[in-house]
Design a protein around this motif. Structure first.
Motif, mmCIF file in Angstrom:
data_model
loop_
_atom_site.group_PDB
_atom_site.id
_atom_site.type_symbol
_atom_site.label_atom_id
_atom_site.label_comp_id
_atom_site.label_asym_id
_atom_site.label_seq_id
_atom_site.Cartn_x
_atom_site.Cartn_y
_atom_site.Cartn_z
ATOM 1 N N UNK A 239 1.016 -1.147 -0.062
ATOM 2 C CA UNK A 239 -0.138 -0.071 -0.187
ATOM 3 C C UNK A 239 0.863 1.278 0.017
ATOM 4 N N UNK A 240 0.534 2.264 -0.735
ATOM 5 C CA UNK A 240 1.257 3.486 -0.961
ATOM 6 C C UNK A 240 1.415 4.414 0.143
ATOM 7 N N UNK A 241 0.310 4.065 1.203
ATOM 8 C CA UNK A 241 0.312 4.923 2.254
ATOM 9 C C UNK A 241 0.530 4.350 3.751
ATOM 10 N N UNK A 242 1.344 2.889 3.419
ATOM 11 C CA UNK A 242 1.535 2.180 4.518
ATOM 12 C C UNK A 242 2.804 2.562 5.260
ATOM 13 N N UNK A 243 2.958 2.483 6.552
ATOM 14 C CA UNK A 243 4.294 2.708 7.175
ATOM 15 C C UNK A 243 5.045 1.398 7.174
ATOM 16 N N UNK A 244 6.252 1.498 7.553
ATOM 17 C CA UNK A 244 6.997 0.479 7.653
ATOM 18 C C UNK A 244 6.740 -0.099 9.203
ATOM 19 N N UNK A 245 6.124 -1.335 9.111
ATOM 20 C CA UNK A 245 6.008 -1.974 10.614
ATOM 21 C C UNK A 245 6.794 -3.329 10.700
ATOM 22 N N UNK A 246 7.886 -3.076 11.674
ATOM 23 C CA UNK A 246 8.850 -4.131 11.733
ATOM 24 C C UNK A 246 7.702 -5.521 12.316
ATOM 25 N N UNK A 247 8.305 -6.443 11.663
ATOM 26 C CA UNK A 247 7.644 -7.808 12.165
ATOM 27 C C UNK A 247 6.531 -8.325 11.565
ATOM 28 N N UNK A 248 5.482 -7.336 11.161
ATOM 29 C CA UNK A 248 4.425 -7.031 10.701
ATOM 30 C C UNK A 248 4.114 -7.830 9.093
ATOM 31 N N UNK A 249 3.450 -8.531 8.926
ATOM 32 C CA UNK A 249 2.948 -9.304 7.685
ATOM 33 C C UNK A 249 1.880 -8.222 7.137
ATOM 34 N N UNK A 250 2.471 -7.047 6.516
ATOM 35 C CA UNK A 250 1.386 -6.382 5.949
ATOM 36 C C UNK A 250 1.557 -5.994 4.536
ATOM 37 N N UNK A 251 2.547 -6.622 3.941
ATOM 38 C CA UNK A 251 2.494 -6.918 2.361
ATOM 39 C C UNK A 251 1.970 -8.232 2.011
ATOM 40 N N UNK A 252 1.652 -8.277 0.398
ATOM 41 C CA UNK A 252 1.243 -9.448 -0.014
ATOM 42 C C UNK A 252 2.375 -9.815 -0.985
ATOM 43 N N UNK A 253 2.648 -11.314 -1.257
ATOM 44 C CA UNK A 253 3.659 -11.799 -2.038
ATOM 45 C C UNK A 253 2.811 -12.743 -2.755
ATOM 46 N N UNK A 254 2.737 -12.504 -4.189
ATOM 47 C CA UNK A 254 2.229 -13.356 -5.112
ATOM 48 C C UNK A 254 3.265 -13.891 -6.034
ATOM 49 N N UNK A 255 3.415 -15.230 -5.753
ATOM 50 C CA UNK A 255 4.412 -16.082 -6.813
ATOM 51 C C UNK A 255 3.804 -16.617 -7.889
ATOM 52 N N UNK A 256 4.379 -16.630 -9.248
ATOM 53 C CA UNK A 256 4.049 -17.265 -10.108
ATOM 54 C C UNK A 256 3.871 -18.593 -9.842
ATOM 55 N N UNK A 257 2.714 -19.234 -10.432
ATOM 56 C CA UNK A 257 2.812 -20.848 -10.261
ATOM 57 C C UNK A 257 2.634 -21.468 -11.705
ATOM 58 N N UNK A 258 3.313 -22.655 -11.660
ATOM 59 C CA UNK A 258 3.007 -23.412 -12.776
ATOM 60 C C UNK A 258 2.139 -24.616 -12.496
ATOM 61 N N UNK A 259 1.265 -25.048 -13.309
ATOM 62 C CA UNK A 259 0.534 -26.145 -13.500
ATOM 63 C C UNK A 259 1.276 -27.466 -14.203
ATOM 64 N N UNK A 260 1.598 -28.425 -13.532
ATOM 65 C CA UNK A 260 2.148 -29.579 -14.174
ATOM 66 C C UNK A 260 1.707 -30.908 -13.507
ATOM 67 N N UNK A 261 2.432 -32.185 -13.879
ATOM 68 C CA UNK A 261 2.243 -33.326 -13.178
ATOM 69 C C UNK A 261 3.420 -33.898 -12.727
ATOM 70 N N UNK A 262 3.212 -34.758 -11.803
ATOM 71 C CA UNK A 262 4.205 -35.531 -11.050
ATOM 72 C C UNK A 262 3.619 -36.958 -10.566
ATOM 73 N N UNK A 263 4.649 -37.690 -10.159
ATOM 74 C CA UNK A 263 4.417 -39.090 -9.912
ATOM 75 C C UNK A 263 4.086 -39.274 -8.331
#
Length: 344
Positions: free
Chosen positions: A192-216
């Motif tokens: 968030x653009x207006x967010x302060x830095x909050x040590x230890x707090x999970x206030x951001x979101x991380x979105x990883x690219x994900x792959x769909x595949x197969x495994x045994x």
């Protein structure tokens, strides 16, 4: 004045940008690199007047990265940067998580020898202090502007890198879907653009690219009728069944379906007999597993954090049982995958 250890602000993993934020209004998007989180302190009243490099958990590791400390002369005094520590493998021509691990585990005596083939870079995405003045209570957009001005005014160059950021959700979507093909870039972080830095707090979101595949499916934890985790494998070019990772815990319904189709492996029937499996990547805790005949195929969703050998560092997500395909249809060990994730 900030002194180590400082708890970094954290991000929570999500499958998609949460509903209220999909429009991108008032948000910044940063590229997420696959490295080690680190805070860098330049001397200004610190004991010994040294440049300090702190890990996420508070350990000081500057003696393992003499190339970074030597380059800190480019930086002003009383500075604290938050960022990602990465390593470039000159021989392979790419960012290397394995190389970063080697450097992070080395001693002060051997660290200089590794710096030439595996130079370190610091990708800065936040500034917590400048000229000895704390910036934690300033909004993200102001800290980001300060960080950009720092790079411009001091002409900072390698090993110091400014993390790419944008407020345009279309650009962020392209980063997630296209730019993550670049080695070392595994997704985006939403702030968030207006967010302060909050040590230890999970206030951001991380979105990883994900792959769909197969495994045994080659082993399980839990019971054969209600497996909890699936231990997955793929065949290499010699036909050997290699471990590639494990799933997160299964929900009851898919667990029941998988259990109904499993066949336990008898003595001498499984190539993994006698092997042990860690509970997590890099962990020494051993799972209590049951070997099953490697004849069922699972469709999985996995992020891009894969070792050079083809093993996922993070647990994958089970999507469904593929009774319509055989193990011969599964990609071979180490095969690249295609993208499946998007913003919004």
């Amino acid at each position: 004045m900030l002194r180590p250890p400082v708890d970094p602000m954290l991000a929570q993993a999500v499958e998609a940008v949460p509903g209220p934020f999909v429009t991108g209004s008032g948000l910044a998007f940063e590229q997420k690199f696959d490295g080690f989180r680190a805070l860098l302190f330049t001397p200004a009243g610190l004991a010994g007047g040294r440049v300090l490099l702190q890990t996420r958990r508070g350990s000081l590791i500057q003696h393992r990265f003499p190339d970074l400390t030597a380059a800190a002369g480019q930086l002003p005094a009383g500075l604290v940067l938050d960022g990602e520590l990465v390593v470039w493998d000159a021989q392979a021509g790419r960012l290397s998580f394995e190389g970063l691990q080697r450097r992070a585990a080395t001693s002060a005596r051997t660290a200089p020898a590794l710096a030439a083939p595996l130079p370190a870079y610091f990708i800065a995405f936040d500034v917590l202090q400048l000229d000895g003045i704390e910036l934690l209570d300033r909004p993200y957009w102001q800290r980001r502007r300060t960080l950009q001005d720092l790079f411009d005014s001091h002409g900072l160059s390698a090993p110091w890198t400014l993390c790419p950021a944008t407020t345009d959700i279309v650009t962020a979507r392209k980063w997630l879907e296209e730019r993550t093909d670049v080695s070392g870039v595994e997704g985006i972080v939403v702030k968030a653009l207006d967010q302060h830095y909050l040590p230890g707090y999970r206030g951001w979101y991380k979105l990883r690219r994900r792959d769909t595949t197969e495994a045994i499916i080659a082993a399980i934890t839990g019971t054969p009728k209600q497996p909890r985790l699936l231990i997955l494998g793929r065949h290499d070019t010699t036909g050997r069944l290699r471990t590639i990772g494990r799933t997160v815990p299964l929900h009851p319904e898919p667990a029941h379906l998988v259990g109904a189709n499993l066949t336990l492996a008898g003595p001498g029937e499984h190539p993994w007999e006698g092997l042990q499996f860690a509970s997590a990547w890099g962990s020494r805790e051993i799972l209590d597993v049951t070997l099953v005949r490697p004849e069922l195929v699972a469709e999985i969703s996995a992020d891009t954090a894969v070792d050079r050998g083809g093993v996922w560092r993070h647990p994958v997500r089970f999507k469904r049982l593929r009774l319509d395909v055989t193990v011969e249809d599964v990609p071979p060990f180490g095969a690249p995958q295609g993208p499946s994730a998007a913003v919004g």
